[in-house]
Design a protein around this motif. Structure first.
Motif, PDB file in Angstrom:
ATOM      1  N   ALA A 159       0.832  -1.204   0.000  1.00  0.00           N
ATOM      2  CA  ALA A 159       0.000   0.000   0.000  1.00  0.00           C
ATOM      3  C   ALA A 159       0.868   1.254   0.000  1.00  0.00           C
ATOM      4  N   ASP A 160       1.945   1.249   0.791  1.00  0.00           N
ATOM      5  CA  ASP A 160       2.857   2.388   0.821  1.00  0.00           C
ATOM      6  C   ASP A 160       3.504   2.588  -0.545  1.00  0.00           C
ATOM      7  N   ARG A 161       3.899   1.484  -1.175  1.00  0.00           N
ATOM      8  CA  ARG A 161       4.536   1.586  -2.489  1.00  0.00           C
ATOM      9  C   ARG A 161       3.603   2.241  -3.507  1.00  0.00           C
ATOM     10  N   PHE A 162       2.377   1.768  -3.560  1.00  0.00           N
ATOM     11  CA  PHE A 162       1.463   2.288  -4.575  1.00  0.00           C
ATOM     12  C   PHE A 162       0.989   3.702  -4.258  1.00  0.00           C
ATOM     13  N   ARG A 163       0.871   4.033  -2.975  1.00  0.00           N
ATOM     14  CA  ARG A 163       0.535   5.420  -2.626  1.00  0.00           C
ATOM     15  C   ARG A 163       1.641   6.365  -3.090  1.00  0.00           C
ATOM     16  N   ALA A 164       2.890   5.934  -2.925  1.00  0.00           N
ATOM     17  CA  ALA A 164       4.013   6.765  -3.348  1.00  0.00           C
ATOM     18  C   ALA A 164       4.029   6.962  -4.858  1.00  0.00           C
ATOM     19  N   LEU A 165       3.438   6.024  -5.588  1.00  0.00           N
ATOM     20  CA  LEU A 165       3.366   6.118  -7.048  1.00  0.00           C
ATOM     21  C   LEU A 165       2.158   6.922  -7.521  1.00  0.00           C
ATOM     22  N   GLY A 166       1.271   7.277  -6.579  1.00  0.00           N
ATOM     23  CA  GLY A 166       0.129   8.102  -6.945  1.00  0.00           C
ATOM     24  C   GLY A 166      -1.229   7.478  -6.748  1.00  0.00           C
ATOM     25  N   ALA A 167      -1.291   6.306  -6.145  1.00  0.00           N
ATOM     26  CA  ALA A 167      -2.570   5.628  -5.947  1.00  0.00           C
ATOM     27  C   ALA A 167      -3.246   6.151  -4.681  1.00  0.00           C
ATOM     28  N   GLU A 168      -3.649   7.405  -4.734  1.00  0.00           N
ATOM     29  CA  GLU A 168      -4.358   8.005  -3.605  1.00  0.00           C
ATOM     30  C   GLU A 168      -5.803   7.519  -3.577  1.00  0.00           C
ATOM     31  N   GLU A 169      -6.447   7.661  -2.437  1.00  0.00           N
ATOM     32  CA  GLU A 169      -7.840   7.255  -2.319  1.00  0.00           C
ATOM     33  C   GLU A 169      -8.694   8.002  -3.335  1.00  0.00           C
ATOM     34  N   GLY A 170      -9.513   7.272  -4.054  1.00  0.00           N
ATOM     35  CA  GLY A 170     -10.365   7.867  -5.066  1.00  0.00           C
ATOM     36  C   GLY A 170      -9.749   7.922  -6.450  1.00  0.00           C
ATOM     37  N   THR A 171      -8.459   7.590  -6.575  1.00  0.00           N
ATOM     38  CA  THR A 171      -7.793   7.599  -7.874  1.00  0.00           C
ATOM     39  C   THR A 171      -8.073   6.296  -8.611  1.00  0.00           C
ATOM     40  N   GLU A 172      -8.511   6.402  -9.839  1.00  0.00           N
ATOM     41  CA  GLU A 172      -8.720   5.211 -10.663  1.00  0.00           C
ATOM     42  C   GLU A 172      -7.360   4.708 -11.142  1.00  0.00           C
ATOM     43  N   VAL A 173      -7.137   3.392 -11.005  1.00  0.00           N
ATOM     44  CA  VAL A 173      -5.830   2.801 -11.293  1.00  0.00           C
ATOM     45  C   VAL A 173      -5.955   1.739 -12.381  1.00  0.00           C
ATOM     46  N   GLY A 174      -4.996   1.725 -13.284  1.00  0.00           N
ATOM     47  CA  GLY A 174      -4.897   0.687 -14.304  1.00  0.00           C
ATOM     48  C   GLY A 174      -3.458   0.232 -14.430  1.00  0.00           C
ATOM     49  N   VAL A 175      -3.264  -0.946 -15.034  1.00  0.00           N
ATOM     50  CA  VAL A 175      -1.919  -1.516 -15.163  1.00  0.00           C
ATOM     51  C   VAL A 175      -1.751  -2.131 -16.546  1.00  0.00           C
ATOM     52  N   TYR A 176      -0.548  -1.970 -17.106  1.00  0.00           N
ATOM     53  CA  TYR A 176      -0.178  -2.715 -18.306  1.00  0.00           C
ATOM     54  C   TYR A 176       1.265  -3.167 -18.175  1.00  0.00           C
ATOM     55  N   CYS A 177       1.668  -4.057 -19.055  1.00  0.00           N
ATOM     56  CA  CYS A 177       3.050  -4.549 -19.069  1.00  0.00           C
ATOM     57  C   CYS A 177       3.428  -4.776 -20.523  1.00  0.00           C
ATOM     58  N   GLY A 178       4.133  -5.866 -20.814  1.00  0.00           N
ATOM     59  CA  GLY A 178       4.458  -6.174 -22.186  1.00  0.00           C
ATOM     60  C   GLY A 178       3.305  -6.819 -22.930  1.00  0.00           C
ATOM     61  N   SER A 179       2.670  -7.799 -22.271  1.00  0.00           N
ATOM     62  CA  SER A 179       1.593  -8.530 -22.960  1.00  0.00           C
ATOM     63  C   SER A 179       0.468  -8.963 -22.043  1.00  0.00           C
ATOM     64  N   GLY A 180       0.331  -8.324 -20.885  1.00  0.00           N
ATOM     65  CA  GLY A 180      -0.788  -8.622 -20.008  1.00  0.00           C
ATOM     66  C   GLY A 180      -0.577  -9.774 -19.056  1.00  0.00           C
ATOM     67  N   VAL A 181       0.688 -10.192 -18.854  1.00  0.00           N
ATOM     68  CA  VAL A 181       0.974 -11.278 -17.918  1.00  0.00           C
ATOM     69  C   VAL A 181       1.519 -10.716 -16.605  1.00  0.00           C
ATOM     70  N   SER A 182       2.675 -10.035 -16.657  1.00  0.00           N
ATOM     71  CA  SER A 182       3.194  -9.468 -15.411  1.00  0.00           C
ATOM     72  C   SER A 182       2.279  -8.387 -14.854  1.00  0.00           C
ATOM     73  N   ALA A 183       1.494  -7.736 -15.725  1.00  0.00           N
ATOM     74  CA  ALA A 183       0.541  -6.737 -15.234  1.00  0.00           C
ATOM     75  C   ALA A 183      -0.525  -7.377 -14.352  1.00  0.00           C
ATOM     76  N   ALA A 184      -0.874  -8.642 -14.631  1.00  0.00           N
ATOM     77  CA  ALA A 184      -1.829  -9.340 -13.766  1.00  0.00           C
ATOM     78  C   ALA A 184      -1.245  -9.512 -12.366  1.00  0.00           C
ATOM     79  N   HIS A 185       0.069  -9.721 -12.294  1.00  0.00           N
ATOM     80  CA  HIS A 185       0.757  -9.807 -11.008  1.00  0.00           C
ATOM     81  C   HIS A 185       0.658  -8.476 -10.272  1.00  0.00           C
ATOM     82  N   GLN A 186       0.767  -7.379 -11.032  1.00  0.00           N
ATOM     83  CA  GLN A 186       0.633  -6.061 -10.424  1.00  0.00           C
ATOM     84  C   GLN A 186      -0.792  -5.823  -9.916  1.00  0.00           C
ATOM     85  N   VAL A 187      -1.786  -6.265 -10.681  1.00  0.00           N
ATOM     86  CA  VAL A 187      -3.177  -6.145 -10.232  1.00  0.00           C
ATOM     87  C   VAL A 187      -3.379  -6.958  -8.951  1.00  0.00           C
ATOM     88  N   LEU A 188      -2.762  -8.134  -8.881  1.00  0.00           N
ATOM     89  CA  LEU A 188      -2.855  -8.948  -7.672  1.00  0.00           C
ATOM     90  C   LEU A 188      -2.211  -8.226  -6.489  1.00  0.00           C
TER      91      LEU A 188
END
Length: 283
Positions: A220-249
């Motif tokens: 939670a601290d890591r993602f807040r530091a990247l800009g994931a404040e409360e109320g912020t809509e967040v999305g993730v991508y990677c090379g082909s949608g595999v490691s990004a699923a790990h980020q969503v997890l």
């Protein structure tokens, strides 16, 4: 609902009266390697040794469609995916645990696919097979057919236009290695760089040196530091949608809902009409 499970917890569940369906999703990203190096064969690795009761699932064949304009690992045909899951013994009323060789990317893709299509209880083995110190089985398993019928839409999904918009209005995280984000190297896709406005957030930052996820509070601290404040809509991508699923997890563990752009950079960079940013600055 928990999204990960420890090896000791899994051992207890497997020994209990209602063991989970266990899926082995070992996979290795195909990149240029030494000349003549054989490609990784997850099915052969599974046959040589796996957690007893686990059924092998092929990421490329079962968790993704054929590569093309929509990316290297686009969404699979839903009916094909459902048939593959039923063949692996997946039931709607039975928990599922997925694991891979330890990196967690492939297992997270299976977790995301099952959750996106409506399975209510799916967990990833934290640390993957490398964390398992219990018995091992060889050969292949013959599970009783499952009854899971996928219904897409249970998790948020982005297309290319949605990712571009989110990079302007919310927080779009790029889960690839930082040097690929900056455009310094690109071993797979047509061009290096990132979606304008996306923020670099390499997947490796989600885990410890043993491949296990950081505690939820640290994530939670890591993602807040990247800009994931409360109320912020967040999305993730990677090379082909595999490691990004790990980020969503990882975001899920941190209590932050996030959408997955499955086409990711392999789709974006394949369209010469879409803008590309390079360097460390998001824009």
């Amino acid at each position: 609902m928990k999204a990960i499970i420890s090896a000791s917890e899994l051992a207890g569940d497997l020994a209990g009266p209602h063991p989970p369906t266990l899926l082995d999703v070992r996979w290795q990203m195909s990149v240029a390697t030494a000349a003549g190096a054989p490609p990784f064969d997850g099915r052969a690795a599974h046959a040589a040794g796996h957690i007893p009761g686990a059924v092998f699932v092929d990421l490329d064949a079962d968790l993704a469609g054929p590569p093309g304009p929509s990316g290297r690992h686009p969404l699979p045909d839903v009916e094909h995916f459902g048939a593959a899951m039923r063949a692996a013994g997946v039931r709607s009323d039975r928990p599922v645990v997925v694991y891979d060789g330890g990196q967690g990317w492939a297992a997270a893709r299976a977790w995301w696919m099952l959750r996106w299509t409506g399975h209510p209880e799916v967990r990833v083995l934290d640390g993957g097979l490398a964390a398992w110190d219990g018995p091992s089985a060889s050969g292949t398993e013959e599970p009783a057919p499952g009854d899971f019928r996928p219904v897409p839409g249970a998790l948020p999904l982005l297309d290319a236009d949605g990712a571009a918009a989110l990079a302007r209005t919310g927080l779009l995280l790029d889960a690839r290695a930082a040097e690929r984000y900056r455009g310094e190297v690109e071993p797979i896709d047509p061009v290096g760089g990132h979606i304008p406005g996306a923020v670099s957030a390499p997947t490796a930052g989600n885990v410890t040196g043993t491949g296990r996820f950081l505690p939820a509070s640290e994530l939670a601290d890591r993602f807040r530091a990247l800009g994931a404040e409360e109320g912020t809509e967040v999305g993730v991508y990677c090379g082909s949608g595999v490691s990004a699923a790990h980020q969503v997890l990882a975001l899920t563990l941190a209590g932050i809902p996030a959408a997955l752009y499955v086409g990711s950079w392999s789709e974006w960079s394949g369209d010469s009409g879409r803008p590309v940013a390079v360097g460390p600055d998001p824009q």
